[in-house]
Scaffold this motif. Sequence first.
Motif, PDB file in Angstrom:
ATOM      1  N   ALA A   4       0.890  -1.171  -0.170  1.00  0.00           N
ATOM      2  CA  ALA A   4       0.053  -0.007  -0.037  1.00  0.00           C
ATOM      3  C   ALA A   4       0.857   1.287   0.058  1.00  0.00           C
ATOM      4  CB  ALA A   4      -0.944   0.005   1.325  1.00  0.00           C
ATOM      5  N   ARG A   5       2.040   1.043   0.807  1.00  0.00           N
ATOM      6  CA  ARG A   5       2.799   2.395   0.820  1.00  0.00           C
ATOM      7  C   ARG A   5       3.743   2.533  -0.296  1.00  0.00           C
ATOM      8  NH1 ARG A   5       4.519   1.955   7.012  1.00  0.00           N
ATOM      9  NH2 ARG A   5       2.728   3.221   7.864  1.00  0.00           N
ATOM     10  N   VAL A   6       4.075   1.497  -1.003  1.00  0.00           N
ATOM     11  CA  VAL A   6       4.461   1.557  -2.543  1.00  0.00           C
ATOM     12  C   VAL A   6       3.639   2.165  -3.378  1.00  0.00           C
ATOM     13  CG1 VAL A   6       5.745   0.187  -4.317  1.00  0.00           C
ATOM     14  CG2 VAL A   6       6.267  -0.323  -1.890  1.00  0.00           C
ATOM     15  N   ARG A   7       2.430   1.627  -3.478  1.00  0.00           N
ATOM     16  CA  ARG A   7       1.448   2.174  -4.429  1.00  0.00           C
ATOM     17  C   ARG A   7       1.039   3.622  -4.253  1.00  0.00           C
ATOM     18  NH1 ARG A   7      -1.303  -2.855  -3.999  1.00  0.00           N
ATOM     19  NH2 ARG A   7      -2.383  -2.165  -2.205  1.00  0.00           N
ATOM     20  N   SER A   8       1.010   4.153  -2.871  1.00  0.00           N
ATOM     21  CA  SER A   8       0.761   5.489  -2.525  1.00  0.00           C
ATOM     22  C   SER A   8       1.962   6.370  -2.909  1.00  0.00           C
ATOM     23  CB  SER A   8       0.532   5.843  -1.262  1.00  0.00           C
ATOM     24  OG  SER A   8       1.737   5.615  -0.386  1.00  0.00           O
ATOM     25  N   GLY A   9       3.190   5.888  -3.237  1.00  0.00           N
ATOM     26  CA  GLY A   9       4.519   6.498  -3.268  1.00  0.00           C
ATOM     27  C   GLY A   9       5.359   7.080  -2.253  1.00  0.00           C
ATOM     28  N   GLU A  10       4.563   6.536  -1.016  1.00  0.00           N
ATOM     29  CA  GLU A  10       5.446   6.843   0.231  1.00  0.00           C
ATOM     30  C   GLU A  10       6.843   5.990   0.329  1.00  0.00           C
ATOM     31  OE1 GLU A  10       4.529   6.361   5.048  1.00  0.00           O
ATOM     32  OE2 GLU A  10       3.142   5.989   3.649  1.00  0.00           O
ATOM     33  N   LEU A  11       6.709   4.850  -0.282  1.00  0.00           N
ATOM     34  CA  LEU A  11       7.970   4.086  -0.547  1.00  0.00           C
ATOM     35  C   LEU A  11       8.298   3.873  -1.825  1.00  0.00           C
ATOM     36  CD1 LEU A  11       7.332   1.396   2.236  1.00  0.00           C
ATOM     37  CD2 LEU A  11       8.641   3.132   2.477  1.00  0.00           C
ATOM     38  N   ARG A  12       9.496   3.899  -2.232  1.00  0.00           N
ATOM     39  CA  ARG A  12      10.089   3.765  -3.544  1.00  0.00           C
ATOM     40  C   ARG A  12      11.419   2.977  -3.455  1.00  0.00           C
ATOM     41  NH1 ARG A  12      13.743   7.805  -5.457  1.00  0.00           N
ATOM     42  NH2 ARG A  12      13.951   9.222  -3.830  1.00  0.00           N
ATOM     43  N   ARG A  13      11.580   1.996  -4.678  1.00  0.00           N
ATOM     44  CA  ARG A  13      12.636   1.504  -4.772  1.00  0.00           C
ATOM     45  C   ARG A  13      13.906   2.416  -5.081  1.00  0.00           C
ATOM     46  NH1 ARG A  13      13.343  -4.097  -7.941  1.00  0.00           N
ATOM     47  NH2 ARG A  13      12.887  -4.801  -5.890  1.00  0.00           N
ATOM     48  N   VAL A  14      15.055   2.308  -4.237  1.00  0.00           N
ATOM     49  CA  VAL A  14      16.252   3.063  -4.667  1.00  0.00           C
ATOM     50  C   VAL A  14      17.322   2.502  -5.397  1.00  0.00           C
ATOM     51  CG1 VAL A  14      15.730   4.899  -2.958  1.00  0.00           C
ATOM     52  CG2 VAL A  14      17.156   3.187  -2.474  1.00  0.00           C
ATOM     53  N   LEU A  15      17.477   1.135  -5.246  1.00  0.00           N
ATOM     54  CA  LEU A  15      18.420   0.444  -6.001  1.00  0.00           C
ATOM     55  C   LEU A  15      17.766  -0.530  -7.130  1.00  0.00           C
ATOM     56  CD1 LEU A  15      20.881  -0.418  -2.894  1.00  0.00           C
ATOM     57  CD2 LEU A  15      21.265   1.364  -4.538  1.00  0.00           C
ATOM     58  N   ASN A  16      17.373  -0.259  -8.190  1.00  0.00           N
ATOM     59  CA  ASN A  16      16.466  -0.462  -8.955  1.00  0.00           C
ATOM     60  C   ASN A  16      17.115  -2.081  -9.519  1.00  0.00           C
ATOM     61  OD1 ASN A  16      14.403   0.853  -8.943  1.00  0.00           O
ATOM     62  ND2 ASN A  16      15.201   2.319 -10.477  1.00  0.00           N
ATOM     63  N   ALA A  17      18.557  -2.107  -9.841  1.00  0.00           N
ATOM     64  CA  ALA A  17      19.282  -3.228 -10.168  1.00  0.00           C
ATOM     65  C   ALA A  17      19.515  -4.259  -9.346  1.00  0.00           C
ATOM     66  CB  ALA A  17      20.543  -2.700 -11.122  1.00  0.00           C
ATOM     67  N   TRP A  18      19.385  -4.047  -8.075  1.00  0.00           N
ATOM     68  CA  TRP A  18      19.634  -4.888  -6.931  1.00  0.00           C
ATOM     69  C   TRP A  18      18.424  -5.604  -6.326  1.00  0.00           C
ATOM     70  CZ3 TRP A  18      18.658  -6.038  -1.974  1.00  0.00           C
ATOM     71  CH2 TRP A  18      19.593  -6.932  -1.267  1.00  0.00           C
ATOM     72  N   CYS A  19      18.679  -6.990  -6.146  1.00  0.00           N
ATOM     73  CA  CYS A  19      17.652  -7.952  -5.362  1.00  0.00           C
ATOM     74  C   CYS A  19      18.436  -8.642  -4.642  1.00  0.00           C
ATOM     75  CB  CYS A  19      16.655  -8.188  -6.502  1.00  0.00           C
ATOM     76  SG  CYS A  19      17.292  -9.408  -7.609  1.00  0.00           S
ATOM     77  N   LEU A  20      17.776  -9.383  -3.828  1.00  0.00           N
ATOM     78  CA  LEU A  20      18.262 -10.416  -3.084  1.00  0.00           C
ATOM     79  C   LEU A  20      18.503 -11.777  -4.003  1.00  0.00           C
ATOM     80  CD1 LEU A  20      16.007 -10.353   0.249  1.00  0.00           C
ATOM     81  CD2 LEU A  20      18.479  -9.944   0.119  1.00  0.00           C
ATOM     82  N   PRO A  21      19.720 -12.516  -3.771  1.00  0.00           N
ATOM     83  CA  PRO A  21      19.644 -13.625  -4.580  1.00  0.00           C
ATOM     84  C   PRO A  21      18.639 -14.892  -4.091  1.00  0.00           C
ATOM     85  CG  PRO A  21      21.506 -13.740  -2.931  1.00  0.00           C
ATOM     86  CD  PRO A  21      20.617 -12.423  -2.787  1.00  0.00           C
ATOM     87  N   PRO A  22      18.402 -15.660  -5.214  1.00  0.00           N
ATOM     88  CA  PRO A  22      17.492 -16.717  -4.808  1.00  0.00           C
ATOM     89  C   PRO A  22      17.812 -17.598  -3.500  1.00  0.00           C
ATOM     90  CG  PRO A  22      18.415 -17.075  -7.058  1.00  0.00           C
ATOM     91  CD  PRO A  22      19.069 -15.866  -6.233  1.00  0.00           C
ATOM     92  N   GLU A  23      16.962 -18.244  -2.620  1.00  0.00           N
ATOM     93  CA  GLU A  23      17.418 -18.967  -1.594  1.00  0.00           C
ATOM     94  C   GLU A  23      16.309 -20.035  -1.403  1.00  0.00           C
ATOM     95  OE1 GLU A  23      19.924 -19.859   1.190  1.00  0.00           O
ATOM     96  OE2 GLU A  23      20.221 -18.026   0.135  1.00  0.00           O
ATOM     97  N   PRO A  24      16.893 -21.398  -1.422  1.00  0.00           N
ATOM     98  CA  PRO A  24      15.795 -22.472  -1.531  1.00  0.00           C
ATOM     99  C   PRO A  24      15.046 -22.461  -0.360  1.00  0.00           C
ATOM    100  CG  PRO A  24      18.250 -23.234  -1.168  1.00  0.00           C
ATOM    101  CD  PRO A  24      18.203 -21.856  -1.616  1.00  0.00           C
TER     102      PRO A  24
END
Length: 53
Positions: A4-24
């Motif tokens: 909800a906060r991402v949709r409202s714009g209150e939160l936004r991604r700042v490191l677009n190219a980064w994500c956690l590695p997959p974990e089993p």
Amino acid sequence: MAQARVRSGELRRVLNAWCLPPEPAWAVFLGRRLMPSKTRAFIEMLEAALKTE
């Protein structure tokens, strides 16, 4: 939790190219023969939620 906060714009991604590695993830249980239907439903929900396709 933060959708909800991402949709409202209150939160936004700042490191677009980064994500956690997959974990089993593992669901460990005794066996399928006498597995309660609620347990089977929970495992199926996990499979769908964690699918990486």
